[in-house]
Design a protein around this motif. Sequence first.
Motif, PDB file in Angstrom:
ATOM      1  N   GLY A   1       0.826  -1.209   0.000  1.00  0.00           N
ATOM      2  CA  GLY A   1       0.000   0.000   0.000  1.00  0.00           C
ATOM      3  C   GLY A   1       0.858   1.256   0.000  1.00  0.00           C
ATOM      4  N   TYR A   2       1.899   1.262   0.826  1.00  0.00           N
ATOM      5  CA  TYR A   2       2.805   2.408   0.877  1.00  0.00           C
ATOM      6  C   TYR A   2       3.596   2.540  -0.429  1.00  0.00           C
ATOM      7  CZ  TYR A   2       1.833   2.730   5.874  1.00  0.00           C
ATOM      8  OH  TYR A   2       1.195   2.872   7.085  1.00  0.00           O
TER       9      TYR A   2
ATOM     10  N   ILE B   1       1.389   4.191  -2.964  1.00  0.00           N
ATOM     11  CA  ILE B   1       1.266   5.634  -2.727  1.00  0.00           C
ATOM     12  C   ILE B   1       2.511   6.372  -3.200  1.00  0.00           C
ATOM     13  CG2 ILE B   1       1.106   7.400  -0.930  1.00  0.00           C
ATOM     14  CD1 ILE B   1      -0.663   5.426   0.639  1.00  0.00           C
TER      15      ILE B   1
ATOM     16  N   ALA C   1       2.689   9.214  -6.000  1.00  0.00           N
ATOM     17  CA  ALA C   1       3.207  10.514  -5.591  1.00  0.00           C
ATOM     18  C   ALA C   1       4.361  10.952  -6.496  1.00  0.00           C
ATOM     19  CB  ALA C   1       3.675  10.461  -4.139  1.00  0.00           C
TER      20      ALA C   1
END
Length: 325
Positions: A100-101, A104, A108
Amino acid sequence: MQRLRRSSHRPSSTGLLARYGVVIAFLVMIAVFSLVKPHVFPTGTDAKSILTTAAPSAVLAVGLTVVLAMQDFDLSIGSMIGLAGGAAVALMVNSHVGWGYALIVALALGVAVGCVNGYLIAFLGGSSFIITLAMGTVLTGIEFAFTKQATVFSGVAPGYVDIAAKSYFLGLSNQIWIAVIVAVVLWALLDRTELGRFMYAIGGNPEAARLSGIRIRWIRLIGFVIVAFTAAIVGIILTSQGGSYTPDAGAPYLLPAYAAAFLGAACFRPGEFNVPGTIVGVLFLGTIQTGLTMLNLQTYLINLVQGGILIAAVLLSRLGQRVVS
């Protein structure tokens, strides 16, 4: 390419051909391949295969349509694909970061690169062609620094793989639905919002748009953020669908994205980049590649055909603009 006024007169046969010539050619091509390969081509399995293969290209091409509508270019999108996918996989495999990170961070990066491109071009006056060409080289260098140019075949989190590879609805893989959502959102943005109208106005006449009070710089920056963000999505899709990473995997997607967008500019609204036309262009290219592969043609012939289609698309777009105007 200017946003052209719609005439109140009944369109001529030439005008209809300019608007729907690509669609007609697409339908004829499907009919030909169906006749040549009747037991293989016109099947549900083959249709799903074409849609699945075309999904990443569709996401990228509709994002590219946004900046093309403003008469800008982004040649860094292929490298952005590689950076986003490579960064996500490297974080999961080498740094043991949760998927999940990693997702992101990859998205980003797309936003950050879009902001840098937009600032250098819209605020500092750089050429979109030159700036994004140079930025592509920079992004490839960053990608290689992240990944050490190592191909990865294992260690990708199952949840990350499910993003694109799994099927939840109608037996179609998630990446197809991701492409549908992105296309609908960007179609609504360009055709149903004030921001979209401003983008077309900038593409038609930047000086007139500026004098009318449109914040050209910020809107162009938003366009570059959108296309970089969609490129990051494609990077995630490509690494997710195979659960693996290959260095510089985005390079083969650059030319097809432009080919699809320019084909789309010769469809429905000739001389004007539009999302529905771009989708037709993506499906056109995906179908012809599948059909030619079924005919056992070599890769170099397929590439020659695709390059020729891009040239024809640009000429059709210009011709359509003259006919409609």
